[in-house]
Design a protein around this motif. Structure first.
Motif, PDB file in Angstrom:
ATOM      1  N   GLU A  38      18.636  28.364  25.062  1.00  0.00           N
ATOM      2  CA  GLU A  38      19.646  27.874  25.655  1.00  0.00           C
ATOM      3  C   GLU A  38      20.285  28.556  27.074  1.00  0.00           C
ATOM      4  N   ILE A  39      19.698  29.620  27.386  1.00  0.00           N
ATOM      5  CA  ILE A  39      20.240  30.109  28.659  1.00  0.00           C
ATOM      6  C   ILE A  39      19.634  29.512  29.627  1.00  0.00           C
ATOM      7  N   GLU A  40      20.577  28.945  30.737  1.00  0.00           N
ATOM      8  CA  GLU A  40      20.176  28.441  31.821  1.00  0.00           C
ATOM      9  C   GLU A  40      19.841  29.525  33.183  1.00  0.00           C
ATOM     10  N   VAL A  41      20.881  30.116  33.520  1.00  0.00           N
ATOM     11  CA  VAL A  41      20.677  31.496  34.157  1.00  0.00           C
ATOM     12  C   VAL A  41      21.866  32.340  33.814  1.00  0.00           C
ATOM     13  N   GLY A  42      21.594  33.549  33.223  1.00  0.00           N
ATOM     14  CA  GLY A  42      22.854  34.279  32.818  1.00  0.00           C
ATOM     15  C   GLY A  42      22.617  34.930  31.394  1.00  0.00           C
ATOM     16  N   LEU A  43      23.439  35.271  30.645  1.00  0.00           N
ATOM     17  CA  LEU A  43      23.464  35.970  29.321  1.00  0.00           C
ATOM     18  C   LEU A  43      24.210  35.692  28.526  1.00  0.00           C
ATOM     19  N   ILE A  44      23.929  35.599  27.191  1.00  0.00           N
ATOM     20  CA  ILE A  44      24.831  35.208  26.105  1.00  0.00           C
ATOM     21  C   ILE A  44      25.335  36.578  25.379  1.00  0.00           C
ATOM     22  N   PRO A  45      26.651  36.763  25.286  1.00  0.00           N
ATOM     23  CA  PRO A  45      27.336  37.905  24.742  1.00  0.00           C
ATOM     24  C   PRO A  45      27.555  37.584  23.069  1.00  0.00           C
ATOM     25  N   GLY A  46      27.437  38.662  22.130  1.00  0.00           N
ATOM     26  CA  GLY A  46      27.853  38.442  20.965  1.00  0.00           C
ATOM     27  C   GLY A  46      27.270  39.398  20.075  1.00  0.00           C
ATOM     28  N   ALA A  47      26.780  38.909  18.885  1.00  0.00           N
ATOM     29  CA  ALA A  47      26.025  39.886  17.730  1.00  0.00           C
ATOM     30  C   ALA A  47      24.757  39.773  17.645  1.00  0.00           C
ATOM     31  N   TYR A  48      23.913  40.566  18.066  1.00  0.00           N
ATOM     32  CA  TYR A  48      22.479  40.433  17.968  1.00  0.00           C
ATOM     33  C   TYR A  48      21.925  40.518  16.494  1.00  0.00           C
ATOM     34  N   ARG A  49      21.345  39.462  16.242  1.00  0.00           N
ATOM     35  CA  ARG A  49      20.859  39.562  14.483  1.00  0.00           C
ATOM     36  C   ARG A  49      19.586  40.145  14.420  1.00  0.00           C
ATOM     37  N   GLY A  50      18.837  40.627  15.559  1.00  0.00           N
ATOM     38  CA  GLY A  50      17.394  41.119  15.336  1.00  0.00           C
ATOM     39  C   GLY A  50      16.361  40.238  15.417  1.00  0.00           C
ATOM     40  N   ASP A  51      16.343  38.907  15.646  1.00  0.00           N
ATOM     41  CA  ASP A  51      15.356  38.103  15.462  1.00  0.00           C
ATOM     42  C   ASP A  51      15.440  37.344  16.938  1.00  0.00           C
ATOM     43  N   GLY A  52      15.846  37.784  17.951  1.00  0.00           N
ATOM     44  CA  GLY A  52      15.898  36.944  18.941  1.00  0.00           C
ATOM     45  C   GLY A  52      17.078  36.117  19.049  1.00  0.00           C
ATOM     46  N   LYS A  53      17.984  36.058  18.131  1.00  0.00           N
ATOM     47  CA  LYS A  53      19.195  35.158  17.838  1.00  0.00           C
ATOM     48  C   LYS A  53      20.396  35.921  18.121  1.00  0.00           C
ATOM     49  N   MET A  54      21.538  35.075  18.546  1.00  0.00           N
ATOM     50  CA  MET A  54      22.852  35.778  18.581  1.00  0.00           C
ATOM     51  C   MET A  54      23.583  35.065  17.829  1.00  0.00           C
TER      52      MET A  54
END
Length: 158
Positions: free
Chosen positions: A106-122
């Motif tokens: 879902e990232i175009e250019v940038g970063l996603i803040p949140g809580a990392y689940r451990g499986d490459g998902k936020m």
């Protein structure tokens, strides 16, 4: 306000980091810096960037280490005002936003803040975007500049 992004996991699919605020205390007896954890971050994998700007546009990569100003700007893709990281080298063709999302796809250019689940998902990225915007607006109201420092502390995860 000084934000610091310390990356701690690098895989072939993503780069995961921890975003913190540096709180500086200065008085007549004590001067110190404390890090206050805000959230995890998710970025595309780190790739070596060539000198060709078309290469950068074609392949997603995490931001290179450095210190960058952060402002709030309108993102036409999301139709929201989002934190924008300014002046990231080799990514001049697009704007580097803190984005709402759950995965690297879902990232175009940038970063996603949140809580990392451990499986490459936020998770909780929408809430974290609004928290970051509030912190940035408060810093701007105090007359402070807002900067993001990206540091290189990574272990490879198999």
């Amino acid at each position: 306000m000084e934000l610091i992004l310390e990356r701690f996991i690098k895989t072939e699919e993503c780069t995961v980091g921890r975003l913190s605020i540096i709180n500086r205390t200065f008085d007549e007896y004590l001067g110190r810096e404390d890090k206050e954890f805000i959230c995890d971050t998710l970025e595309p994998p780190i790739k070596k960037m060539g000198k060709d700007p078309d290469y950068v546009r074609q392949f997603k990569s995490a931001m290179p280490p450095g210190r960058y100003p952060v402002v709030i700007r309108h993102s036409e893709s999301f139709d929201l005002c989002l934190p924008l990281v300014v002046g990231v080298p080799k990514m001049t063709s697009k704007q580097v936003f803190f984005q709402i999302g759950n995965s690297v796809e879902e990232i175009e250019v940038g970063l996603i803040p949140g809580a990392y689940r451990g499986d490459g998902k936020m998770v909780a990225s929408r809430n974290m975007i609004f928290t970051l915007k509030k912190l940035i607006f408060q810093a701007k109201e105090r007359g402070e500049g807002v900067f993001l420092t990206v540091v290189r502390k990574i272990k490879d995860e198999k």
